[in-house]
Enzyme design. Structure first.
Site, PDB file in Angstrom:
ATOM      1  N   PRO A 221     -36.572 -42.942-108.708  1.00 54.10           N
ATOM      2  CG  PRO A 221     -37.940 -44.604-109.625  1.00 54.10           C
ATOM      3  CD  PRO A 221     -37.569 -43.941-108.320  1.00 54.10           C
ATOM      4  CB  CYS A 222     -39.793 -39.507-110.137  1.00 50.67           C
ATOM      5  SG  CYS A 222     -39.141 -38.292-109.008  1.00 50.67           S
ATOM      6  NE  ARG A 223     -35.827 -33.855-111.006  1.00 50.11           N
ATOM      7  CZ  ARG A 223     -36.394 -32.666-110.831  1.00 50.11           C
ATOM      8  NH1 ARG A 223     -37.214 -32.483-109.842  1.00 50.11           N
ATOM      9  NH2 ARG A 223     -36.132 -31.680-111.662  1.00 50.11           N
TER      10      ARG A 223
END
Lengths: 250, 275
Positions: free
Chosen positions: A191-193
């Protein structure tokens, strides 16, 4: 800009809306609560037939298992780049076919003779990540006998067009991770982007005063990458339902 | 802060004497001797057991060997938790050395993540650090670092180089004095009493009134049973790096000094031994 982040209460509200629509469309989503808490996740299972093979056909192997660092290097392909990638893809598929023929007698458990497909059970979970303030997609697949698919097999069962798209996508990586509520191994789209690719969509919706279900919009972007289709009807329905009265303040 | 550097060193160099024995069902050419190692608490099982693997593979035929995995008293050990967490959670209050059983067959797909190479451990480690920084600084510090800094964090852990690691990691521990701490404390609370592997939520180091939150404040909100009511006997031990810190310890200090290299504060809640 904090409006691009999803708060947990909003996540739950979005999930409720998605569930209602899913019920009308018979799309099969359900809410699985975690005992003794407010938390839980959206869950859907689907049967699909796919040819599975654990051959490392895919030049992508490195970036699958290596996570984060690699993906950010892939920017959107220019015309030339795309052409090159296509040829790589064709080459890998050919290699797959050749490998299949050579290893046909091998009794490796993962080998499936060329062209025959198998029914696989897919399971998708949508959860809230409090670290990134975004939804996260967890998924796994198994054969009907209950054998879990490995990361390689997972990739090989994804349609080549989507494999290509994933490889070129700057915002997704698949890794095996522990399911934070069940403690079991699942695959996860990192999910980091998420915030990055959701920002323009949210901004546009806000500018045009369009209603938008964050979770649904997000799912329509990431779902198809891993074989999860989101019917278009969700969106048309959303507009009909929300257009007469919209009171949400900006 | 500088005075507390000793704490960082003590945490980094924590070791657990461990005895590895081969699972009895594995087929060997002759009886396998156990293998002894001092395991670094802050590292990962699959990162520090090359020698164990070599030791047992000498006695086995290649066709009998699949992916190596570890088990303690019937529980498959999750390599993606730091070694110290596995020990505190499953083997606290037992006799040393810690006896771990090594398997090369029947990999428990439903319990353990696969670990085909060190690059998988690296990815897991870096993804934890990124997640922690998302909580602490909205990812600003980790995103401002260069790729070589990321590599230095990993190489520091892999090669057990305290100074190399902390030269970069100290940047991840910074915060503005007016805020009095990180945005949120990256923590995980583990217990073995339910199926849920751990609790991880948002929790601030400072209360809205400006008071420093303590370990006790965190537990009251996340796991109230861990704090004994007045007059009641203590039922649980709250363990970090093998010790029970005072519940009055400020959370921000714990986060800066007792976090693992992955930048999470791993807290184990275990039942008080009954004897």
């Amino acid at each position: 800009m904090s409006s691009c982040l999803l708060e947990e209460v909003t996540f739950h509200r979005c999930c409720q809306m998605l569930l209602q629509q899913s019920e009308q469309l018979r799309d099969g989503w359900s809410w699985e609560p975690v005992q003794g808490s407010q938390e839980g996740y959206l869950r859907k299972t689907a049967l699909k037939s796919a040819v599975i093979s654990s051959n490392p056909v895919w030049d992508l192997q490195g970036s699958i298992s290596d996570s984060g660092s690699h993906t950010s290097c892939h920017s959107g392909p220019d015309e030339q780049g795309e052409e090159k990638d296509q040829s790589v893809l064709v080459a890998s598929v050919d290699a797959d076919a050749t490998n299949g023929a050579i290893h046909d007698d091998n009794d490796g458990v993962c080998m499936v003779s060329e062209g025959s497909s198998q029914v696989l059970q897919y399971e998708y979970h949508i959860m809230y990540s409090c670290s990134y303030s975004t939804p996260v997609l967890y998924f796994r697949a198994s054969t009907l006998e209950g054998r879990s698919l490995s990361l390689e097999e997972m990739w090989n069962s994804v349609h080549p067009n989507f494999r290509l798209r994933l490889q070129n996508s700057p915002f997704t990586t698949i890794t095996q991770q522990e399911h934070p509520l069940l403690g079991q191994p699942f695959f996860m789209l990192h999910p980091c982007r998420t915030e990055e690719f959701m920002r323009p969509v949210l901004q546009a919706a806000q500018d045009q005063h369009r209603p938008l279900n964050y979770v649904l919009t997000w799912l329509s972007v990431v779902g198809p990458l891993v074989g999860l289709d989101v019917p278009l009807k969700y969106c048309t329905q959303l507009h009909l339902a929300a257009s007469p009265s919209r009171t949400e303040p900006d | 802060m500088a005075d507390d550097k000793d704490v960082l060193r003590d945490v980094w160099f924590g070791r657990i004497p461990t005895c590895f024995t081969l699972n009895q069902d594995e087929v060997t050419e002759r009886e396998a001797e156990p293998y002894y190692l001092l395991l670094p608490r802050v590292s990962y099982l699959t990162l520090v057991t090359d020698k164990v693997k070599k030791h047992f593979l000498k006695l086995m035929k290649t066709e009998d060997v699949e992916e190596m995995w570890f088990e303690y008293e019937g529980t498959p050990l999750k390599w993606h938790y730091p070694i110290g967490v596995l020990f505190d959670l499953h083997a606290s209050n037992t006799v040393l050395p810690w006896t771990i059983t090594v398997h090369f067959k029947n990999f428990p797909d439903l319990d353990l993540l696969h670990c085909p190479s060190n690059s998988v451990i690296e990815a897991h480690f870096m993804s934890s650090i990124k997640e922690a920084d998302a909580l602490k600084h909205k990812s600003q510090v980790i995103n401002d670092m260069q790729k070589k800094d990321h590599k230095q964090l990993w190489m520091g852990l892999q090669n057990d180089k305290f100074d190399q690691f902390w030269a970069i990691n100290r940047k991840l521990m910074e915060y503005s004095t007016e805020e009095g701490g990180f945005r949120y404390i990256p923590f995980r609370i583990y217990q073995t009493m339910s199926d849920r592997p751990f609790i991880q939520k948002q929790f601030r180091p400072v209360s809205p009134e400006g008071n420093a939150h303590t370990l006790s404040d965190l537990l009251k909100e996340m796991y109230p049973a861990a704090i004994p009511n007045e007059g009641e006997q203590k039922r649980y031990q709250v363990v970090i790096h093998g010790i029970e810190p005072l519940l009055e310890t400020p959370l921000q200090w714990l986060s800066e000094h007792l976090s693992h290299p992955d930048n999470f504060l791993h807290i184990c809640i275990i039942p008080v031994p009954s004897d």
